[in-house]
Design a protein around this motif. Structure first.
Motif, PDB file in Angstrom:
ATOM      1  N   TRP B 189       0.844  -1.209   0.000  1.00  0.00           N
ATOM      2  CA  TRP B 189       0.000   0.000   0.000  1.00  0.00           C
ATOM      3  C   TRP B 189       0.877   1.255   0.000  1.00  0.00           C
ATOM      4  CZ3 TRP B 189      -4.343  -0.166  -1.999  1.00  0.00           C
ATOM      5  CH2 TRP B 189      -5.281  -1.162  -1.742  1.00  0.00           C
ATOM      6  N   GLY B 190       2.000   1.144   0.652  1.00  0.00           N
ATOM      7  CA  GLY B 190       2.959   2.266   0.642  1.00  0.00           C
ATOM      8  C   GLY B 190       3.417   2.562  -0.777  1.00  0.00           C
ATOM      9  N   GLN B 191       3.684   1.474  -1.539  1.00  0.00           N
ATOM     10  CA  GLN B 191       4.090   1.645  -2.958  1.00  0.00           C
ATOM     11  C   GLN B 191       2.971   2.297  -3.763  1.00  0.00           C
ATOM     12  OE1 GLN B 191       5.425  -1.932  -4.922  1.00  0.00           O
ATOM     13  NE2 GLN B 191       6.635  -2.494  -3.126  1.00  0.00           N
ATOM     14  N   VAL B 192       1.744   1.812  -3.511  1.00  0.00           N
ATOM     15  CA  VAL B 192       0.590   2.369  -4.242  1.00  0.00           C
ATOM     16  C   VAL B 192       0.497   3.862  -3.945  1.00  0.00           C
ATOM     17  CG1 VAL B 192      -1.937   2.339  -4.426  1.00  0.00           C
ATOM     18  CG2 VAL B 192      -0.682   0.192  -4.216  1.00  0.00           C
ATOM     19  N   VAL B 206      -7.431   3.991   2.420  1.00  0.00           N
ATOM     20  CA  VAL B 206      -8.572   3.139   2.804  1.00  0.00           C
ATOM     21  C   VAL B 206      -8.088   1.706   3.053  1.00  0.00           C
ATOM     22  CG1 VAL B 206     -10.754   2.147   1.994  1.00  0.00           C
ATOM     23  CG2 VAL B 206     -10.261   4.561   1.583  1.00  0.00           C
ATOM     24  N   GLY B 207      -7.224   1.221   2.156  1.00  0.00           N
ATOM     25  CA  GLY B 207      -6.682  -0.138   2.299  1.00  0.00           C
ATOM     26  C   GLY B 207      -5.896  -0.298   3.575  1.00  0.00           C
ATOM     27  N   LEU B 208      -5.094   0.703   3.907  1.00  0.00           N
ATOM     28  CA  LEU B 208      -4.299   0.628   5.132  1.00  0.00           C
ATOM     29  C   LEU B 208      -5.188   0.723   6.372  1.00  0.00           C
ATOM     30  CD1 LEU B 208      -1.213   2.763   4.055  1.00  0.00           C
ATOM     31  CD2 LEU B 208      -1.142   0.404   4.868  1.00  0.00           C
ATOM     32  N   GLU B 209      -6.207   1.568   6.294  1.00  0.00           N
ATOM     33  CA  GLU B 209      -7.124   1.703   7.439  1.00  0.00           C
ATOM     34  C   GLU B 209      -7.753   0.355   7.785  1.00  0.00           C
ATOM     35  OE1 GLU B 209      -7.627   3.974   9.519  1.00  0.00           O
ATOM     36  OE2 GLU B 209      -7.026   5.872   8.609  1.00  0.00           O
ATOM     37  N   LEU B 226       7.468   1.204   6.649  1.00  0.00           N
ATOM     38  CA  LEU B 226       7.300   2.021   5.426  1.00  0.00           C
ATOM     39  C   LEU B 226       8.398   3.080   5.302  1.00  0.00           C
ATOM     40  CD1 LEU B 226       3.449   2.688   5.273  1.00  0.00           C
ATOM     41  CD2 LEU B 226       4.808   1.400   3.650  1.00  0.00           C
ATOM     42  N   TYR B 227       8.930   3.477   6.473  1.00  0.00           N
ATOM     43  CA  TYR B 227       9.973   4.493   6.457  1.00  0.00           C
ATOM     44  C   TYR B 227      11.202   3.936   5.723  1.00  0.00           C
ATOM     45  CZ  TYR B 227      13.178   8.114   8.047  1.00  0.00           C
ATOM     46  OH  TYR B 227      14.082   9.148   8.087  1.00  0.00           O
ATOM     47  N   GLY B 228      11.635   4.613   4.759  1.00  0.00           N
ATOM     48  CA  GLY B 228      12.798   4.136   3.998  1.00  0.00           C
ATOM     49  C   GLY B 228      12.425   3.404   2.721  1.00  0.00           C
ATOM     50  N   THR B 229      11.154   2.955   2.640  1.00  0.00           N
ATOM     51  CA  THR B 229      10.753   2.254   1.400  1.00  0.00           C
ATOM     52  C   THR B 229      10.047   3.204   0.433  1.00  0.00           C
ATOM     53  OG1 THR B 229       8.608   1.612   2.277  1.00  0.00           O
ATOM     54  CG2 THR B 229      10.418   0.055   2.604  1.00  0.00           C
ATOM     55  N   MET B 230       9.767   4.422   0.929  1.00  0.00           N
ATOM     56  CA  MET B 230       9.102   5.392   0.045  1.00  0.00           C
ATOM     57  C   MET B 230       9.705   6.772   0.288  1.00  0.00           C
ATOM     58  SD  MET B 230       5.442   5.054   2.022  1.00  0.00           S
ATOM     59  CE  MET B 230       4.551   6.314   1.166  1.00  0.00           C
ATOM     60  N   ALA B 237       3.293  12.541   4.294  1.00  0.00           N
ATOM     61  CA  ALA B 237       1.893  12.816   3.888  1.00  0.00           C
ATOM     62  C   ALA B 237       0.992  11.646   4.267  1.00  0.00           C
ATOM     63  CB  ALA B 237       1.839  13.060   2.386  1.00  0.00           C
ATOM     64  N   LEU B 238       1.487  10.426   4.072  1.00  0.00           N
ATOM     65  CA  LEU B 238       0.702   9.233   4.395  1.00  0.00           C
ATOM     66  C   LEU B 238       0.474   9.136   5.904  1.00  0.00           C
ATOM     67  CD1 LEU B 238      -0.639   6.543   3.547  1.00  0.00           C
ATOM     68  CD2 LEU B 238       1.606   5.477   3.672  1.00  0.00           C
ATOM     69  N   ILE B 239       1.552   9.355   6.661  1.00  0.00           N
ATOM     70  CA  ILE B 239       1.443   9.291   8.122  1.00  0.00           C
ATOM     71  C   ILE B 239       0.414  10.329   8.601  1.00  0.00           C
ATOM     72  CG2 ILE B 239       2.726   9.733  10.292  1.00  0.00           C
ATOM     73  CD1 ILE B 239       3.369   7.016   8.965  1.00  0.00           C
ATOM     74  N   ALA B 240       0.494  11.523   8.002  1.00  0.00           N
ATOM     75  CA  ALA B 240      -0.451  12.579   8.396  1.00  0.00           C
ATOM     76  C   ALA B 240      -1.895  12.127   8.153  1.00  0.00           C
ATOM     77  CB  ALA B 240      -0.156  13.850   7.596  1.00  0.00           C
TER      78      ALA B 240
END
Lengths: 254, 248
Positions: B189-192, B206-209, B226-230, B237-240
């Motif tokens: 999902w991080g890649q997406v 939504v998928g991560l939720e 996910l840190y370091g893979t994106m 932004a995702l974490i926020a």
């Protein structure tokens, strides 16, 4: 040299005017166009079907022209006794054989170019894009057929025209199976059969070393070095076949 | 005059005989005309220069055979041999591979269908369609608990091929989550999220939720890989978005 050019031009004119040739070409064009029908029942593979079956038609009809015209080239001259008139002049046997061969090469070039361009245009119209590979494939078929022509001329200097034509077709078929003959050399442990198979493998022209038809339909990527080497091999083969034909023809008294 | 009439009548009778003979043939045609399908080895050995033409001829035969039996008795006894012959003689013939694979499913042989697609993929590693169909077949016809993960692996493979559509990564991520491979699903999902547009980013959130724990500490621990893979900006932004309602 003058004699060679004269024989070449004469052979070209004589063979290209043959009505049977025109009938064969018209029939070939109809067969190539028949690929359209096959394409219509192929679930959207029209381009591939026309290319593939078209190239088979070019090969088949090209072979018929090559073998039957080449088988008659020398015989016609002997039967009509024009050969006596010809050899009463300073014309060498080598110039005669070579001139006949080059003349027929010209006719074959016209025939195959006609069929090739027709197929190329058909593929362009149906598939919506030009395929240079089709033209390359036709060119390779032409080189293959020249080898068959040379071998057929060689046979025609030894026996009857029909026998030469049949043997020419046999050589074409055997040439497609060249690698199988090589496999025979590795079967068993009998050194005599092994040596015999090896000799047959070397004598038969290798017509299947490069498969340009498969390249034309995107089945295989072509190695240009291999193609160049193969063409050089076939040209060398033609030279040897014509040389042997000349040697045999020299022994005949006219 | 009489001679001429007799000759014409004789010719007409003969012509009628010829037409009648041919016209009565279809009714006598065998019901299953393709009992014998030669082995691909035979053609590869004895007509290497014409193998694609033979493959094409058998492909047309295969399509016709499938159509006849799909409309008729529903039996596809010769189909596996036909598909095998065509796809072995012409391994880069995409339509034959894909049509053959789907036809084998109809013939009740998803195992052979998967085999055809796996072979096609090994011959055409740059074509994402084969692994994506393998993913679909694994999901649709696979058995057991691991079928989601197996399908996800195929979709992941398809997604890694240049030119593949972006939804494949999303499919893989969803199936990974469904199959219990939460860690892998989170990474996908991080890649997406980092590779996609606004729509893809919404889908990723939504998928991560759906798979992330609700408790803040556990959620932070889960997204840590996910840190370091994106890219850093995307990660932030995702974490926020994922921690929107959690406060400081």
């Amino acid at each position: 040299m003058k004699q060679l050019v004269a024989i070449t031009i004469n052979t070209f004119k004589e063979t290209i005017r043959d009505r049977v040739l025109a009938v064969i070409v018209v029939f070939a064009l109809l067969m190539i166009a028949g690929g359209l029908w096959l394409g219509s029942i192929s679930l959207g593979e029209q381009g591939r079907m026309i290319k593939d079956f078209g190239l088979v038609a070019v090969t088949g009809f090209g072979l018929i022209v090559a073998v039957f015209v080449a088988a008659n080239l020398v015989h016609k001259e002997v039967e009509k006794r024009t050969v006596y008139v010809l050899f009463s002049k300073p014309v060498s046997r080598a110039a005669f054989i070579t001139g006949k061969f080059i003349g027929l090469c010209g006719t074959m070039a016209v025939v195959l170019a006609g069929m090739g361009l027709f197929l190329f245009a058909l593929v362009w119209i149906v598939a919506g894009q030009a395929s240079g590979m089709v033209l390359l494939a036709v060119l390779m078929i032409y080189v293959q057929l020249l080898a068959v022509v040379a071998v057929t001329i060689f046979f025609s200097t030894m026996g009857s025209a029909i026998l030469a034509a049949v043997l020419g077709i046999c050589v074409f078929v055997a040439g497609q199976l060249s690698h199988n003959v090589l496999a025979l050399t590795r079967l068993g442990k009998n050194p005599i059969t092994e040596a015999l198979s090896w000799v047959v493998y070397v004598i038969i022209p290798n017509l299947s070393a490069v498969d340009v038809k498969a390249g034309a339909v995107g089945e295989q990527t072509l190695a240009w070095g291999q193609i160049g080497l193969w063409v050089a091999y076939l040209l060398a083969y033609i030279v040897v076949a014509l040389a042997l034909a000349t040697v045999i023809f020299r022994r005949k008294e006219f | 005059m009489l001679r001429r009439v007799v000759a014409v009548v004789a010719v007409v009778v003969c012509a009628a005989g010829v037409v009648a003979y041919q016209a009565t043939r279809p009714a006598r045609a065998p019901a299953t005309p393709r009992v014998f399908v030669p082995s691909p080895r035979f053609f590869l050995d004895f007509s290497p220069s014409f193998r694609t033409s033979i493959a094409d001829a058998y492909y047309l035969n295969m399509v016709q055979y499938y159509g006849e039996h799909a409309r008729g008795d529903g039996r596809f006894d010769s189909l596996p041999q036909m598909v095998d012959l065509v796809t072995r003689l012409s391994p880069h013939f995409a339509r034959a591979n894909i049509f053959g694979a789907f036809a084998l499913i109809d013939a009740g042989r998803p195992d052979l269908s998967a085999r055809v697609l796996r072979r096609a993929f090994s011959e055409n590693p740059g074509d994402y369609r084969y692994p994506s169909y393998l993913g679909f077949f694994a999901y649709r016809y696979g058995k057991g608990k691991t079928k989601d993960v197996v399908a996800a692996h195929w979709y992941q493979k398809a997604a890694s091929i240049p030119g593949s559509p972006s939804y494949l990564t999303r499919l893989a991520a969803v199936l990974m989550g469904k199959g219990g491979e939460t860690q892998k699903a989170i990474l996908m999902w991080g890649q997406v999220y980092s590779a996609g547009d606004k729509y893809a980013r919404q889908k990723a959130v939504v998928g991560l939720e759906r798979i992330l724990p609700k408790e803040k500490q556990a959620r932070m621990k889960a997204v840590a890989p996910l840190y370091g893979t994106m890219p850093k900006a995307d990660f932030e932004a995702l974490i926020a978005e994922l921690f929107q309602g959690y406060g400081q």
